[in-house]
Scaffold this active site. Structure first.
Site, PDB file in Angstrom:
ATOM      1  NE  ARG A  71      -3.927  -2.000   0.093  1.00  7.88           N
ATOM      2  CZ  ARG A  71      -4.911  -2.094  -0.776  1.00  7.88           C
ATOM      3  NH1 ARG A  71      -4.971  -1.251  -1.800  1.00  7.88           N
ATOM      4  NH2 ARG A  71      -5.824  -3.021  -0.662  1.00  7.88           N
ATOM      5  CD  GLU A 104      -8.614  -8.503  -3.647  1.00 12.14           C
ATOM      6  OE1 GLU A 104      -8.744  -8.672  -2.412  1.00 12.14           O
ATOM      7  OE2 GLU A 104      -8.502  -7.373  -4.166  1.00 12.14           O
TER       8      GLU A 104
END
Length: 195
Positions: A71, A104
């Site tokens: 991130r 995912e």
């Protein structure tokens, strides 16, 4: 305090004007000028968000599927739950959660239940995320047409005992807010049932 007093309530202060500042695929930023009861005004910048879903997938051994993903804003590879945007037109949140778990997590589930709804940063954003509990999970193929790009291309997945996640949260080792809220909500819920 009664249950009705311990609840968020809908309301809206009068918006005198709005100026759009920025718009991207994921977010928009606008500046709202609001009116106080006394007639004065003040401004607030608002990050407008499409909304999102996350999934706490639990297997037969009480393990939780976690992902690790880079991130950029916090400059960290974070431990997370499968999650994604409400970015398909007219897609309901539960259908988005099922799609994200397949994309995912490469999983499907037989039992789905809402776990939590969170407003992640109410001082600056209207983003609402719904976290679902997915049980009765089994492997499935990645949906046709899905290609992991960017950060998702290096995402890893693994199963972790829920108790280990609780320990990691309480020690500060994992801090993703959606994972923290989802795992702790499930943990407390189970303790109340067992209690």
């Amino acid at each position: 305090m009664t249950d009705s007093e311990l609840a968020d309530t809908s309301m809206s202060w009068p918006v005198v004007s709005t100026t759009d500042i920025y718009q991207s695929y994921v977010i928009g930023v606008r500046r709202d000028t609001l009116a106080n009861d006394d007639g004065s005004t003040f401004t607030r910048d608002v990050i407008a968000h499409k909304g999102a879903v996350a999934i706490l997938a639990v297997d037969h051994a009480d393990r939780v599927l976690i992902l690790t993903q880079y991130r950029h804003p916090p400059a960290q590879r974070m431990v997370e739950l499968p999650a994604g945007l409400l970015d398909k037109e007219d897609e309901e949140p539960l259908e988005a959660a099922k799609r994200e778990l397949a994309e995912e997590g490469q999983l499907e589930a037989t039992r789905w239940s809402p776990l939590l709804e969170l407003v992640l940063s109410p001082g600056t954003s209207d983003e609402l995320i719904t976290i679902y509990l997915a049980e009765g999970v089994r492997d499935t193929a990645v949906p046709a047409g899905f290609v992991a790009n960017d950060e998702e291309a290096s995402m890893t997945r693994r199963w972790v005992p829920m108790s280990d996640l609780v320990d990691a949260i309480l020690s500060g080792a994992v801090r993703n807010s959606v994972l923290v809220a989802g795992v702790l909500a499930a943990w407390v819920s189970r303790q109340r049932v067992a209690g």
